[in-house]
Design a protein around this motif. Structure first.
Motif: not given
Length: 712
Positions: A450-479
């Motif tokens: 099994i070979a893991d193939l890392p890919v970079e999510l670029e553009g608006e979609v990638g930024r949106s996903i990373r922003a959602a993940e940061r928001e989720l992490a922020r919410r967790l820290v706040e809780r």
């Protein structure tokens, strides 16, 4: 005055309309149903009927939310009130899921609704006054709520003809074994210690019964076919009189051929074969290949085309409820259950039907050949063994039976003796567990990796996903901070409080409708978005492989990811074949044949859940996993569609992982949960992972990383 009266009358009508909305439509029905499910969950493990109701409520609530948002016949205040009530239903669903995390899978948009679920959905819609579409009205009859429903039973005409042709067919009691009576172990609870004996397996402990071993065996494969040594061992064991097998060889080692030839060696005809619907056609093909002198018939629907005189009867789990009656009295002398982990939930209807037929066959046939096939008998828990052992007649609901009890008595030990556990494990294995690994018995099958193939999510979609993940992490820290500040226990933890981190992660998963996640974002939905974002990149890599190294199998979980891949292949001029869960067996087989036999069809685009079993795709040696599974077992099943007998090339599974996202954490968690079967069956020293929910573990990882980053 008139104008004021009109305003008053309008306000009165609005209030009346609001009260009507409170008591009409689908929402009150969903509210009552979700409370019933919540109550069932509070009383213990959620049973199949409540699971069905849970899934239907979630689906209808999702659909109603979409309808309310665009309803032009209500004002904004009414819309807000309706959405608030739906949020309340969603909160109860989330809390229920926290009690039984296995319900999470039912919340997926692509989760398949059972026949019973479709009927319940239709009943709720009708009760709500909704006009049900024609296709809903023509849905199959509801599945029985008990293991045997006389009103649903059918008897194919040719089966009646067989019964008339054999009017003196009577039970064969010649092989019935004298009932075993516990002596020293009378009064001991033994099922749990038996299961625990597999959890305690020491490194190097075998999980395979003693099998005939010699260079020459009496049984031969049909002309033109070769029976490998490990396959011949099982067939020879059946020929010499062994009658129960849990054939748990790793996927790809030819279990279908072993089961068919074992039945021929034991003369276990007529033989009943119960399989997932997606492999019915394949079983019929394999039967004609390995046992060409035996007739096979496939049961479809009510069985109008069944050959009642056939030697091999093949039926799928989904329609078994209609045929329990005649199959219980047909005179079968053998039964095979393929993908036996399908019956692990003993309270499910498919399990009840299988166990009922198995009991009747044993009662009438003396010593029938009973075979359970599964390359992944343990997916979440050692408890997965229970239904399989019961199907084989080794145990019942409460105690070991027959030979197993005698063997346990012969040990001279009880569960308080440390030596009981290895002895008990050996006693179970000797009844018929057969587990071989490719690396041990099929040296001619090339290695896999099994070979893991890392890919970079670029553009608006990638930024949106990373922003959602940061928001989720922020919410967790706040809780986490809020819980820490309001804690009354007085406990002071230096650094990060691991227990609190886990509790916060659990709370977050429960509360998918909190004010900080109005869009419903959670680990489950984020993984889906990541899969959609990776689709084009994964397909592009598969296209490159197809151009350079030949045929490729492309696996995805969701239909939209498969659609994206097929569109890209078409644009590149690469022909592909699709294998999906919503295809008829005929179309599915045509697409498989096209991939296997047509040199111009370069890619098979397969559903991870629908095509992960029963396929032989060894014509390819490269697999692309576009989306991550939630279990190592599902991932392994997919890869082993290619890495199996007949493969003459090293197999590489390219696992596409979105770098710098939760995708990488989930991949690590999946890999860390792979130790259960390895320890219980393969003698590994790996720790047995619990069935802990991976979504929760991923949230724990997110929160811990966020706390470390800020310097806690």
């Amino acid at each position: 005055m008139a104008r004021g009266g009109q305003r008053q009358n309008g306000a009165t009508r609005a209030r009346r309309r609001g009260r009507e909305l409170d008591n009409e439509g689908i929402i009150p029905i969903l509210a009552r149903a979700v409370r019933e499910v919540e109550g069932a969950a509070q009383r213990g493990k959620v049973k199949p009927t409540s699971r069905t109701k849970f899934q239907v409520v979630a689906q209808l609530a999702r659909e109603e939310r979409g309808r309310v948002k665009v309803d032009t016949e209500i004002n904004e205040a009414q819309r807000a009130e309706q959405l608030k009530r739906l949020d309340g239903i969603g909160t109860i669903l989330a809390k229920t899921t926290a009690r039984d995390t296995s319900l999470l899978a039912l919340l997926a948009e692509d989760a398949v609704l059972s026949d019973a679920g479709r009927d319940l959905k239709r009943e709720m819609l009708v009760a709500a006054g909704v006009e049900v579409p024609e296709e809903e009205e023509s849905a199959p009859e509801p599945v029985a709520t008990v293991a045997f429903d006389p009103e649903r039973q059918v008897t194919p005409r040719s089966v009646v003809s067989r019964q008339l042709a054999n009017p003196f067919l009577v039970p064969d009691f010649s092989g019935v074994v004298r009932p075993s009576h516990a002596r020293r172990l009378s009064g001991w609870e033994l099922i749990e210690p038996l299961l625990e004996s597999f959890e305690r397996a020491a490194g190097g402990a075998t999980s395979c019964m003693a099998l005939p071993d010699g260079e020459e065996f009496s049984f031969r494969a049909p002309a033109g076919l070769e029976l490998m040594h490990h396959q011949a061992q099982v067939v020879e064991s059946a020929a010499s009189g062994h009658r129960t097998f849990l054939l748990a060889d790793e996927p790809g080692l030819g279990k279908t051929a072993q089961a068919l030839l074992a039945a021929q060696a034991a003369d276990a005809y007529p033989l009943l074969v119960v399989v997932p619907s997606v492999v019915k056609t394949n079983w019929a093909r394999e039967a004609s290949l390995w046992t060409p002198h035996r007739t096979a018939t496939v049961v479809n629907g009510n069985g109008h085309d069944v050959d009642g005189f056939a030697d091999i009867v093949i039926v799928n789990y989904e329609i078994l409820d209609r045929h329990v009656g005649w199959m219980s009295t047909h005179g079968f002398r053998g039964m095979v259950v393929d993908e036996a982990h399908f019956i692990k939930n003993k309270s499910s209807q498919r399990s009840q039907h299988v166990l009922k037929i198995a009991d009747r066959i044993r009662a009438r046939a003396g010593r029938p050949l009973m075979t359970a096939l599964t390359g992944t008998p343990l997916i979440n828990d050692i408890d997965d063994f229970r239904a399989i052992w019961q199907f084989l007649g080794w145990i019942d609901e409460k105690k070991p039976l027959g030979q197993l009890m005698d063997r346990l008595e012969d040990t001279g030990l009880t569960p308080i003796d440390p030596g009981f556990y290895p002895a008990a494990r050996s006693a179970v294995i000797d009844l018929g567990i057969v587990r071989r690994r490719k690396v041990d018995v099929a040296s001619d099958i090339p290695a896999r990796r099994i070979a893991d193939l890392p890919v970079e999510l670029e553009g608006e979609v990638g930024r949106s996903i990373r922003a959602a993940e940061r928001e989720l992490a922020r919410r967790l820290v706040e809780r986490y901070d809020m819980a820490l500040a309001t804690r009354r226990s007085g406990v002071v933890v230096d650094g990060i409080d691991g227990d609190l981190v886990r509790r916060v992660a659990t709370w977050e998963r429960e509360d998918t409708t909190s004010s900080g996640s109005k869009d419903g974002e959670n680990v489950f939905t984020m993984m889906r978005r990541i899969g959609q974002a990776k689709a084009g990149l994964a397909a592009d890599y598969a296209a490159q492989l197809a151009r350079n190294v030949g045929k490729v199998v492309f696996f995805a979980k969701h239909v939209d990811v498969m659609d994206t891949a097929e569109e890209l292949f078409a644009k590149r001029g690469i022909r592909s074949a699709s294998v999906r869960g919503d295809q008829s067996p005929k179309v599915r087989q045509q697409n498989i044949d096209a991939f296997v036999n047509d040199p111009d069809v370069a890619v098979a685009v397969c559903s991870l859940t629908a095509a992960g079993v029963g396929l032989n795709l060894q014509v390819a040696s490269n697999v692309v996993l576009a989306e991550l599974s939630w279990t190592d077992a599902e991932q392994t099943q997919a890869i082993d569609r290619v890495h199996r007998i007949g493969q003459d090339q090293p197999v590489t599974a390219w696992r596409v992982i979105a770098a710098q996202t939760v995708d990488t954490k989930v991949a690590e968690l999946i890999d860390s949960k792979a130790g259960l079967a390895a320890r219980a069956l393969d003698g590994s020293d790996e720790e047995v992972g619990s069935s802990a929910d991976i979504q929760t573990e991923a949230l724990v990882a997110l929160l811990t990383e966020a706390l470390v980053t800020r310097g806690d």
